[in-house]
Design an enzyme around this catalytic site. Structure first.
Site, PDB file in Angstrom:
ATOM      1  N   HIS A  28       0.874  -1.054   0.178  1.00  0.00           N
ATOM      2  CA  HIS A  28       0.099   0.077  -0.080  1.00  0.00           C
ATOM      3  C   HIS A  28       0.938   1.266  -0.090  1.00  0.00           C
ATOM      4  CE1 HIS A  28      -2.356  -2.940   2.735  1.00  0.00           C
ATOM      5  NE2 HIS A  28      -2.823  -2.918   1.679  1.00  0.00           N
ATOM      6  N   CYS A 134     -16.108 -14.456  -4.020  1.00  0.00           N
ATOM      7  CA  CYS A 134     -14.742 -14.563  -3.468  1.00  0.00           C
ATOM      8  C   CYS A 134     -14.988 -13.389  -2.201  1.00  0.00           C
ATOM      9  CB  CYS A 134     -13.475 -14.430  -3.923  1.00  0.00           C
ATOM     10  SG  CYS A 134     -12.055 -14.045  -3.154  1.00  0.00           S
ATOM     11  N   CYS A 137     -11.949 -10.898  -2.744  1.00  0.00           N
ATOM     12  CA  CYS A 137     -12.024  -9.901  -3.759  1.00  0.00           C
ATOM     13  C   CYS A 137     -13.466  -9.115  -3.695  1.00  0.00           C
ATOM     14  CB  CYS A 137     -12.398 -10.716  -5.168  1.00  0.00           C
ATOM     15  SG  CYS A 137     -10.903 -11.623  -5.792  1.00  0.00           S
ATOM     16  N   HIS A 154      -6.425 -15.124  -4.391  1.00  0.00           N
ATOM     17  CA  HIS A 154      -6.474 -15.367  -2.831  1.00  0.00           C
ATOM     18  C   HIS A 154      -6.165 -16.598  -2.752  1.00  0.00           C
ATOM     19  CE1 HIS A 154      -8.411 -11.375  -3.427  1.00  0.00           C
ATOM     20  NE2 HIS A 154      -7.453 -11.166  -2.367  1.00  0.00           N
ATOM     21  N   LYS A 293       6.145 -14.091  -2.026  1.00  0.00           N
ATOM     22  CA  LYS A 293       5.099 -13.655  -2.100  1.00  0.00           C
ATOM     23  C   LYS A 293       4.895 -12.739  -0.548  1.00  0.00           C
ATOM     24  CE  LYS A 293       0.292 -13.737  -3.172  1.00  0.00           C
ATOM     25  NZ  LYS A 293      -0.931 -13.826  -2.577  1.00  0.00           N
ATOM     26  N   LYS A 296       0.987 -12.997   5.345  1.00  0.00           N
ATOM     27  CA  LYS A 296       1.002 -13.054   6.854  1.00  0.00           C
ATOM     28  C   LYS A 296       1.413 -14.572   7.405  1.00  0.00           C
ATOM     29  CE  LYS A 296      -2.692  -9.656   7.754  1.00  0.00           C
ATOM     30  NZ  LYS A 296      -4.247  -9.746   7.020  1.00  0.00           N
TER      31      LYS A 296
END
Ligand code: MSP
Length: 485
Positions: A28, A134, A137, A154, A293, A296
């Site tokens: 972000h 999803c 999404c 995802h 990638k 978390k």
């Protein structure tokens, strides 16, 4: 219902509004930092800039997030999270002009008006929908979105939903959108993204569901209060509700993950509601962390606030822009960040400023000369790069000038000169630093301000790029950057 006409000289740019239930990470921050650089560049160019960012708060994931943190008051949860986002942007020195949250009344009112306009136009109708949804999404998936039955983005199994929904007549705008895309080659950038959008639109647009029944969080449908407006339909409208006087946007900046929402659904929504279309949508690439990638589960999510405690913010900004050709995928690694700091920021720039000021400090005459170094500076070229969002190339071009200036010292050997000859060389060096401070400011704001303070000047704007404004006083300071281990 068109917004106020944008007068010449305005520059309105946006980032996506991020999901409030997430925490700001380096991904972000990348979009937000680059938008900040562009905003500062346009301000330096004298434009009336409006830089909008904000938060997407009406998603079901907000409800889940609130539950996870033990909040029964969902709004209180979003307020708590919003404070974290704002603190992150403050820690990174982001100078936005507006921050929009989709739970604000000013936003909801515009969404309702927008919805009413599309409804009145006959482009919203009730129907039944069955499909795979999803939740990450926040969208129904089409076959192309699936890999092994899971959402390709995802890696999560979508839910089968069969609902009575309100639909937006996206299909009606297919030809109009296609024509717009064909007539405006710069509407979607870079080229790969444009091609992706073109082929998606050519493959045929289907009407989309824009409501969800039986959900208690979100903006109620004006036409049927038992539904809430689909979060993307609501969220996209932030670009109008957040800065109504500046619409249409000159630039929507985002990652490539959400290009279809911005280049297909959003323009069709605008056509249906009678608004002008944004001038340009630019999608940058995604990055990985040390080749992996960011996730978390892997525990490699980079917190920008923590990063900014370890490294100067300017160095982070510099690294992000210089390392990754804007528009392409890239990788983030602290090792590379340190290399860039030690190589380019300490050696090329920091040492240049220090050397020049040391020479100038020793000189006791008045600094006068004829401009010659400016012949190596091609401002039009740099501006052209920014115009095409070639951020790394713009920085490269500024850096070539820094290297030329370094070479000039080595060639002229000012330590061997005196009198008018030395004065002339110093004049060129100091003017060169002054001009660099102006050009670097959007990328390295703190550093640029420090350079101009050492030249005892207020930081200039693009009006001051011509050699000749140096006042002849200096206030030598510390090294701009410390080497990193
Ligand atoms: N809420 C929607 C956007 C609505 S806009 C009307 C959304 N939010 S998000 O929080 O998921 O943000 C997605 C955006 O975050 C990307 O488009 C990109 O700007 C940024 N990035 C998130 N992860 C990223 C990377 N790994 N790399 C680069 N940018 C990344 O989608």
């Amino acid at each position: 219902m068109a917004g106020r006409k944008r007068t010449e000289g305005k520059f309105y740019l946006t980032t996506p509004i991020y999901y409030v239930n997430d925490l700001p990470h380096i991904g972000h921050s990348y979009t937000t930092i680059v938008a900040d650089i562009i905003a500062r560049w346009q301000r330096q160019a004298g434009k009336d800039v409006y830089y909008l960012t904000g938060l997407d708060e009406n998603s079901v994931n907000t409800v889940k997030g609130a539950a996870k943190y033990g909040y029964t008051d969902i709004q209180a949860y979003t307020d708590m999270m919003a404070a974290k986002w704002m603190a992150a942007w403050q820690a990174l020195g982001i100078q936005y002009d507006g921050f929009i949250r989709t739970t604000e009344t000013r936003h909801m009112e515009v969404v309702e008006k927008f919805f009413a306009a599309v409804y009145k136009n006959g482009d919203i109708y009730k129907g039944k929908y069955e499909g795979l949804y999803c939740e990450n999404c926040e969208a129904f998936l089409v076959p192309a979105d699936l890999a092994d039955g899971k959402c390709a983005l995802h890696k999560k199994e979508p839910k089968m939903l069969a609902e009575e929904n309100y639909f937006f007549r996206l299909s009606k705008y297919q030809q109009q959108l296609l024509r717009h895309l064909e007539e405006h080659p710069d509407f979607v950038m870079p080229k790969e993204r444009r091609n992706e959008v073109l082929s998606f639109v050519r493959s045929g647009l289907k009407d989309i569901s824009i409501s969800r029944p039986n959900i208690d969080w979100g903006i109620r449908l004006p036409a049927d209060k038992s539904h809430v407006i689909w979060v993307w339909f609501d969220a996209l409208i932030n670009y109008i509700s957040g800065a109504p006087d500046y619409w249409p946007a000159d630039l929507h900046l985002m990652g490539k993950d959400i290009i279809r929402f911005h280049c297909v659904i959003w323009p069709c929504m605008l056509m249906a509601a009678g608004y002008e279309l944004p001038k340009r949508v630019f999608a940058h690439g995604f990055f990985t962390i040390d080749g992996q990638k960011m996730s978390k589960t892997l525990g490699n999510v980079i917190d920008p606030v923590e990063l900014a405690k370890k490294y100067p913010i300017d160095a982070i900004r510099y690294y992000l822009v210089r390392e990754i050709p804007f528009g392409e995928d890239g990788d983030f690694s602290e090792t590379m960040l340190k290399q860039r700091i030690n190589g380019e920021l300490v050696s090329d720039l920091g040492n240049l400023v220090y050397r020049v000021l040391t020479l100038a400090e020793k000189f006791d005459g008045s600094v006068e000369g004829k401009a010659e170094l400016d012949a190596h500076l091609d401002i039009r070229k740099i501006d052209g790069h920014i115009e095409r969002l070639e951020m790394n190339r713009a920085l490269d071009a500024i850096w070539s000038f820094i290297r030329v200036t370094n070479r000039y010292i080595n060639d002229k050997k000012p330590w061997k000169l005196s009198g008018p000859e030395l004065s002339h060389v110093l004049y060129n060096l100091l003017e060169s630093l002054r001009v660099c401070s102006i050009l670097l400011y959007p990328f390295l704001p703190t550093t640029a301000e420090s350079i101009s303070a050492q030249l005892d000047l207020e930081l200039g704007t693009f009006k001051d790029l011509k050699f000749g404004a140096f006042k002849g006083r200096i206030r030598k300071g510390r090294h701009l950057f410390e080497p990193m281990k």
